[in-house]
Design a protein around this motif. Structure first.
Motif, mmCIF file in Angstrom:
data_model
loop_
_atom_site.group_PDB
_atom_site.id
_atom_site.type_symbol
_atom_site.label_atom_id
_atom_site.label_comp_id
_atom_site.label_asym_id
_atom_site.label_seq_id
_atom_site.Cartn_x
_atom_site.Cartn_y
_atom_site.Cartn_z
ATOM 1 N N GLN A 79 0.825 -1.211 0.000
ATOM 2 C CA GLN A 79 0.000 0.000 0.000
ATOM 3 C C GLN A 79 0.859 1.260 0.000
ATOM 4 O O GLN A 79 0.656 2.169 -0.802
ATOM 5 N N GLY A 80 1.837 1.301 0.910
ATOM 6 C CA GLY A 80 2.730 2.455 0.962
ATOM 7 C C GLY A 80 3.629 2.530 -0.252
ATOM 8 O O GLY A 80 3.940 3.625 -0.750
ATOM 9 N N GLU A 81 4.038 1.364 -0.773
ATOM 10 C CA GLU A 81 4.900 1.345 -1.945
ATOM 11 C C GLU A 81 4.172 1.879 -3.177
ATOM 12 O O GLU A 81 4.761 2.549 -4.028
ATOM 13 N N LEU A 82 2.870 1.625 -3.260
ATOM 14 C CA LEU A 82 2.068 2.203 -4.344
ATOM 15 C C LEU A 82 2.042 3.726 -4.218
ATOM 16 O O LEU A 82 2.158 4.453 -5.223
ATOM 17 N N SER A 83 1.922 4.211 -2.989
ATOM 18 C CA SER A 83 1.972 5.666 -2.769
ATOM 19 C C SER A 83 3.335 6.238 -3.153
ATOM 20 O O SER A 83 3.429 7.336 -3.705
ATOM 21 N N ASP A 84 4.411 5.470 -2.860
ATOM 22 C CA ASP A 84 5.752 5.908 -3.261
ATOM 23 C C ASP A 84 5.843 6.029 -4.776
ATOM 24 O O ASP A 84 6.405 6.998 -5.317
ATOM 25 N N ALA A 85 5.309 5.024 -5.485
ATOM 26 C CA ALA A 85 5.368 5.038 -6.948
ATOM 27 C C ALA A 85 4.574 6.208 -7.520
ATOM 28 O O ALA A 85 5.006 6.855 -8.485
ATOM 29 N N ALA A 86 3.426 6.492 -6.916
ATOM 30 C CA ALA A 86 2.623 7.636 -7.373
ATOM 31 C C ALA A 86 3.376 8.949 -7.155
ATOM 32 O O ALA A 86 3.365 9.833 -8.020
ATOM 33 N N ALA A 87 4.058 9.054 -6.002
ATOM 34 C CA ALA A 87 4.855 10.255 -5.726
ATOM 35 C C ALA A 87 6.013 10.376 -6.710
ATOM 36 O O ALA A 87 6.362 11.484 -7.148
ATOM 37 N N ALA A 88 6.616 9.240 -7.073
ATOM 38 C CA ALA A 88 7.718 9.244 -8.031
ATOM 39 C C ALA A 88 7.241 9.714 -9.400
ATOM 40 O O ALA A 88 7.908 10.517 -10.065
ATOM 41 N N LEU A 89 6.079 9.221 -9.822
ATOM 42 C CA LEU A 89 5.537 9.650 -11.110
ATOM 43 C C LEU A 89 5.194 11.140 -11.079
ATOM 44 O O LEU A 89 5.469 11.877 -12.038
ATOM 45 N N ASP A 90 4.621 11.590 -9.970
ATOM 46 C CA ASP A 90 4.347 13.030 -9.812
ATOM 47 C C ASP A 90 5.630 13.839 -9.964
ATOM 48 O O ASP A 90 5.644 14.883 -10.637
ATOM 49 N N TRP A 91 6.708 13.362 -9.338
ATOM 50 C CA TRP A 91 7.976 14.094 -9.375
ATOM 51 C C TRP A 91 8.509 14.183 -10.806
ATOM 52 O O TRP A 91 8.906 15.256 -11.270
ATOM 53 N N VAL A 92 8.487 13.071 -11.535
ATOM 54 C CA VAL A 92 8.977 13.092 -12.924
ATOM 55 C C VAL A 92 8.133 14.039 -13.774
ATOM 56 O O VAL A 92 8.652 14.782 -14.597
ATOM 57 N N GLN A 93 6.831 14.016 -13.557
ATOM 58 C CA GLN A 93 5.954 14.882 -14.347
ATOM 59 C C GLN A 93 6.169 16.357 -14.027
ATOM 60 O O GLN A 93 5.993 17.209 -14.894
ATOM 61 N N THR A 94 6.581 16.637 -12.799
ATOM 62 C CA THR A 94 6.901 18.019 -12.432
ATOM 63 C C THR A 94 8.186 18.480 -13.115
ATOM 64 O O THR A 94 8.281 19.603 -13.609
ATOM 65 N N VAL A 95 9.171 17.581 -13.154
ATOM 66 C CA VAL A 95 10.457 17.894 -13.782
ATOM 67 C C VAL A 95 10.334 17.943 -15.305
ATOM 68 O O VAL A 95 11.011 18.720 -15.978
ATOM 69 N N HIS A 96 9.451 17.121 -15.842
ATOM 70 C CA HIS A 96 9.328 16.941 -17.298
ATOM 71 C C HIS A 96 7.852 17.096 -17.694
ATOM 72 O O HIS A 96 7.199 16.150 -18.124
ATOM 73 N N ASP A 98 6.088 18.441 -20.065
ATOM 74 C CA ASP A 98 5.556 18.399 -21.432
ATOM 75 C C ASP A 98 5.669 17.021 -22.073
ATOM 76 O O ASP A 98 5.567 16.887 -23.296
ATOM 77 N N ALA A 99 5.902 15.986 -21.268
ATOM 78 C CA ALA A 99 6.037 14.626 -21.801
ATOM 79 C C ALA A 99 4.784 14.233 -22.582
ATOM 80 O O ALA A 99 3.663 14.489 -22.152
ATOM 81 N N ARG A 100 5.012 13.602 -23.727
ATOM 82 C CA ARG A 100 3.873 13.235 -24.572
ATOM 83 C C ARG A 100 3.291 11.868 -24.205
ATOM 84 O O ARG A 100 2.219 11.509 -24.683
ATOM 85 N N ALA A 101 4.010 11.104 -23.390
ATOM 86 C CA ALA A 101 3.534 9.766 -23.039
ATOM 87 C C ALA A 101 4.207 9.308 -21.754
ATOM 88 O O ALA A 101 5.214 9.880 -21.328
ATOM 89 N N CYS A 102 3.649 8.252 -21.166
ATOM 90 C CA CYS A 102 4.193 7.717 -19.918
ATOM 91 C C CYS A 102 4.144 6.192 -19.956
ATOM 92 O O CYS A 102 3.145 5.602 -20.372
ATOM 93 N N TRP A 103 5.254 5.577 -19.517
ATOM 94 C CA TRP A 103 5.354 4.119 -19.446
ATOM 95 C C TRP A 103 5.767 3.700 -18.040
ATOM 96 O O TRP A 103 6.459 4.458 -17.341
ATOM 97 N N ILE A 104 5.368 2.492 -17.660
ATOM 98 C CA ILE A 104 5.789 1.919 -16.381
ATOM 99 C C ILE A 104 6.360 0.525 -16.640
ATOM 100 O O ILE A 104 5.755 -0.278 -17.363
ATOM 101 N N ALA A 105 7.520 0.261 -16.047
ATOM 102 C CA ALA A 105 8.099 -1.084 -16.092
ATOM 103 C C ALA A 105 8.344 -1.545 -14.668
ATOM 104 O O ALA A 105 8.821 -0.776 -13.830
ATOM 105 N N GLY A 106 8.011 -2.792 -14.383
ATOM 106 C CA GLY A 106 8.219 -3.315 -13.038
ATOM 107 C C GLY A 106 8.685 -4.749 -13.072
ATOM 108 O O GLY A 106 8.319 -5.518 -13.966
ATOM 109 N N PHE A 107 9.490 -5.106 -12.076
ATOM 110 C CA PHE A 107 10.028 -6.458 -11.949
ATOM 111 C C PHE A 107 9.450 -7.103 -10.697
ATOM 112 O O PHE A 107 9.616 -6.578 -9.589
ATOM 113 N N SER A 108 8.729 -8.216 -10.861
ATOM 114 C CA SER A 108 8.169 -8.997 -9.760
ATOM 115 C C SER A 108 7.242 -8.132 -8.884
ATOM 116 O O SER A 108 6.228 -7.639 -9.382
ATOM 117 N N PHE A 109 7.566 -7.916 -7.632
ATOM 118 C CA PHE A 109 6.777 -7.037 -6.767
ATOM 119 C C PHE A 109 6.548 -5.685 -7.443
ATOM 120 O O PHE A 109 5.449 -5.117 -7.379
#
Length: 218
Positions: A79-96, A98-109
């Motif tokens: 649950q908290g790790e999902l919140s971490d990932a959402a915060a990480a995506l927010d951070w990238v979108q703040t830095v970047h 005008d991105a035209r697209a977004c991808w997610i890659a994950g390994f196992s967990f």
């Protein structure tokens, strides 16, 4: 590969960020395997996926979930790790922004967390899930799965049996409007020992096809 620190819901999060040269380049988030089984952003597969995206011009971030490395907080069973990932995506979108697209890659967990995140974020247009732990975690939230993506697993995986991954893939394939591609690597275990190069090749070729890049760029 600048080290970055940004704020997450449990405190500071440590990451590595590869900026894009183009203002409208797509962004990618790479999520590591289980924190209680040695998972970190420096795992070889996470590292290779990160560079796979960077090589294709993405702005890409990998980071340590709470309680891993220099990231603050403690393991929260997803649950908290999902919140971490959402915060990480927010951070990238703040830095970047005008991105035209977004991808997610994950390994196992990380694949489990990533697929939960794409349910919440309509801007995610593609995903790569490596060895998704379909027998260990509930994937029923993917109803319907909003994005097309790739699922890769090894046929000697003792952690996640192939039949469980197959059940997940079959369920996702019944949904209209998306395409789920599945690849099975012969002889590969859950950690793709001695098969990492083959794994990254499959992921890179898939990404090239989705991006419309000729495969000789892989």
């Amino acid at each position: 590969m600048p080290e970055v620190i940004f704020n997450g819901p449990a405190g500071r999060i440590e990451g590595r960020f590869h900026p894009a040269k183009s203002r409208t380049a797509p962004i990618a988030l790479v999520l590591h395997l289980h924190p209680q089984f040695g998972g970190t952003m420096n795992n070889q597969i996470v590292y290779q996926l990160y560079y796979m995206f960077a090589k294709r011009g993405f702005a890409v971030l990998r980071f340590n979930f709470r309680g891993v490395g220099r990231s603050q907080g403690s393991f929260d069973h997803g649950q908290g790790e999902l919140s971490d990932a959402a915060a990480a995506l927010d951070w990238v979108q703040t830095v970047h922004p005008d991105a035209r697209a977004c991808w997610i890659a994950g390994f196992s967990f990380g694949a489990w967390i990533g697929m939960q995140l794409l349910m919440r974020r309509p801007e995610v247009e593609g995903f790569i899930s490596v060895a998704p732990p379909a027998n260990l975690h509930d994937f029923s939230f993917l109803a319907p799965c909003p994005s097309s993506g790739l699922i890769v697993h090894g046929d000697t995986d003792k952690v996640v049996p192939g039949k469980d991954v197959q059940t997940l893939v079959d369920k996702l394939k019944t949904q209209k409007g998306i395409v789920i591609e599945q690849q099975t690597i012969p002889g590969a275990n859950h950690f793709f020992e001695n098969h990492t190069e083959e794994l990254i090749g499959i992921c890179g070729n898939y990404l090239d096809r989705r991006l419309g890049i000729k495969t000789d760029a892989a």
